[in-house]
Write a protein that holds these residues in place. Sequence first.
Motif, PDB file in Angstrom:
ATOM      1  N   VAL A  82       0.818  -1.207   0.000  1.00  0.00           N
ATOM      2  CA  VAL A  82       0.000   0.000   0.000  1.00  0.00           C
ATOM      3  C   VAL A  82       0.851   1.256   0.000  1.00  0.00           C
ATOM      4  O   VAL A  82       0.698   2.145  -0.849  1.00  0.00           O
ATOM      5  N   SER A  83       1.776   1.337   0.938  1.00  0.00           N
ATOM      6  CA  SER A  83       2.542   2.575   1.081  1.00  0.00           C
ATOM      7  C   SER A  83       3.621   2.669   0.011  1.00  0.00           C
ATOM      8  O   SER A  83       4.082   1.648  -0.509  1.00  0.00           O
ATOM      9  N   PRO A  84       4.033   3.872  -0.326  1.00  0.00           N
ATOM     10  CA  PRO A  84       5.109   4.034  -1.316  1.00  0.00           C
ATOM     11  C   PRO A  84       6.401   3.353  -0.892  1.00  0.00           C
ATOM     12  O   PRO A  84       7.129   2.805  -1.723  1.00  0.00           O
ATOM     13  N   GLU A  85       6.683   3.396   0.425  1.00  0.00           N
ATOM     14  CA  GLU A  85       7.902   2.746   0.910  1.00  0.00           C
ATOM     15  C   GLU A  85       7.847   1.239   0.678  1.00  0.00           C
ATOM     16  O   GLU A  85       8.840   0.620   0.259  1.00  0.00           O
ATOM     17  N   ALA A  86       6.686   0.672   0.969  1.00  0.00           N
ATOM     18  CA  ALA A  86       6.538  -0.778   0.771  1.00  0.00           C
ATOM     19  C   ALA A  86       6.665  -1.125  -0.701  1.00  0.00           C
ATOM     20  O   ALA A  86       7.286  -2.137  -1.062  1.00  0.00           O
ATOM     21  N   GLN A  87       6.113  -0.270  -1.539  1.00  0.00           N
ATOM     22  CA  GLN A  87       6.212  -0.527  -2.976  1.00  0.00           C
ATOM     23  C   GLN A  87       7.664  -0.450  -3.436  1.00  0.00           C
ATOM     24  O   GLN A  87       8.125  -1.256  -4.263  1.00  0.00           O
ATOM     25  N   ALA A  88       8.392   0.548  -2.880  1.00  0.00           N
ATOM     26  CA  ALA A  88       9.804   0.679  -3.250  1.00  0.00           C
ATOM     27  C   ALA A  88      10.584  -0.556  -2.835  1.00  0.00           C
ATOM     28  O   ALA A  88      11.465  -1.035  -3.569  1.00  0.00           O
ATOM     29  N   GLU A  89      10.222  -1.089  -1.678  1.00  0.00           N
ATOM     30  CA  GLU A  89      10.922  -2.276  -1.192  1.00  0.00           C
ATOM     31  C   GLU A  89      10.655  -3.474  -2.110  1.00  0.00           C
ATOM     32  O   GLU A  89      11.585  -4.218  -2.463  1.00  0.00           O
ATOM     33  N   VAL A  90       9.399  -3.614  -2.487  1.00  0.00           N
ATOM     34  CA  VAL A  90       9.051  -4.737  -3.362  1.00  0.00           C
ATOM     35  C   VAL A  90       9.755  -4.577  -4.713  1.00  0.00           C
ATOM     36  O   VAL A  90      10.289  -5.535  -5.279  1.00  0.00           O
ATOM     37  N   ARG A  91       9.774  -3.345  -5.205  1.00  0.00           N
ATOM     38  CA  ARG A  91      10.428  -3.114  -6.492  1.00  0.00           C
ATOM     39  C   ARG A  91      11.921  -3.430  -6.421  1.00  0.00           C
ATOM     40  O   ARG A  91      12.511  -3.980  -7.357  1.00  0.00           O
ATOM     41  N   ALA A  92      12.516  -3.070  -5.282  1.00  0.00           N
ATOM     42  CA  ALA A  92      13.933  -3.365  -5.109  1.00  0.00           C
ATOM     43  C   ALA A  92      14.166  -4.865  -5.105  1.00  0.00           C
ATOM     44  O   ALA A  92      15.133  -5.365  -5.701  1.00  0.00           O
TER      45      ALA A  92
END
Lengths: 207, 248
Positions: free
Chosen positions: B108-118
């Motif tokens: 949901v959060s942008p940080e979580a998305q960044a982590e998944v993308r990484a």
Amino acid sequence: VFSEEVAEGVKAGDPDAVAQVYIVLADRLLSYLMARVHDRATAEDLLEATFLELLQKGRTIRGGAASIKVWLFRSAHYNALDHLRRLTRRAEDLTDDPVRLEAADMARGPEDLAVASDTTAKVRRALEQLSSDQRQVLMLRYSAGLSAPEIARVLGKNDGAIRSLQHRGERSLARILKEEERGDDGEGGSMPVRSVRATPRFRARSS
Amino acid sequence: MTHDDDSFDSSLGFLLSRALQQRVDPETRRRHLDALTTQAVRLRDDAPVAEVIPLRPRYQRFGMVAAGLALILFSGTAVLDASQEALPGDLLYTVKRGTETARLLLAVSPEAQAEVRAEIAATRSEEMQQLAAQVGRPAVARIQALAEEAHDQLAAAAAVDPDGDAVAEAEQRVQEDTEGTDQIIGGVLPSESPAPLPSPVPTTPPVPGLPPETTTTVPAPSEEPTPAPPVTGPGSSGGGIAPNEQTP
């Protein structure tokens, strides 16, 4: 005719409510359909189709018991009309003569046959000499028991036209029956032959 | 039968009703009522529980995610575990990608998305290396595609969370794997000149007057979170892969 509670059930798609309406109106609808299609099996099929349609489309009816009654006769009217049109397209012989009604009576067995009196046969033959509109109005008025406004809704005409058709139909029917009475008195009961042969359809078939 | 107006001729009514009266016989009545019951059951069974909306293109992705979630729920973890080892061209690779898409949408959060993308970038990087290790497999194009995707995922993650640890770790891993893969490809295809792999970090143009070895700078991820498109010049070392020396 039937309670407003039953009418609400019909509009809710309750099959028990539709069955109650069937018990009340099936005979009158069958009478009307028989008079239209002159074939008992076809009339019964159309009766079934009409009530199945009521079960499926009852939700769309606005109003109470009276509206449902009109809806049923209107649906039966159009079902009969569709059937007759299909017959016409198939170029089948449309026999409007009352002989087939009598044959249908005979098919019902000796008990029903006993009911079909000579007077009944005369009235049926007299009806066949009326115009189609007059005949339909008289059938809906006297056999189905609908009021003039209800017949107007079934046939898609206005009240005045229905009253006019009814009045002229009654006068014609009375005249034909009186003529037949006179014929009976003068020719020793051979009047019905003259009456049936006087119909245009009969003339067309016999030529 | 009620007659509420004075237009009803009772004597004519008697004659006509008698002449036209028909009665439904008991057998027909029973048959008709049975048909009504049957039709009522059919209508009830056919009634839609919920309206089925055909999938539109923008919903197809969610459909894929739903299928992924259903797979997770009903097939256990065996298939998913197996799919994690899949490489491009394998049967289970679609399952692996579907799982990644599901994780991305569930973050949901942008940080979580960044982590998944990484993590996805790191996965692409690992696949790239594994694919390169399979000698004889026509994998160069696939390796390049993986490198490009790893690069894109890193860029998207860094745009959201430039200082995130997961992004920094993934970036380091991508750099190392890309370098190693490039060396492998060069060893496998020595006679050919494979298309250089994309560089996950930007290179600055040569500055006139400076020696060539100082013209290429490798900024830290924190300084340049969104790498520029890869430089594919034939003069770049290692086929266009530049290790990020400043990454911890």
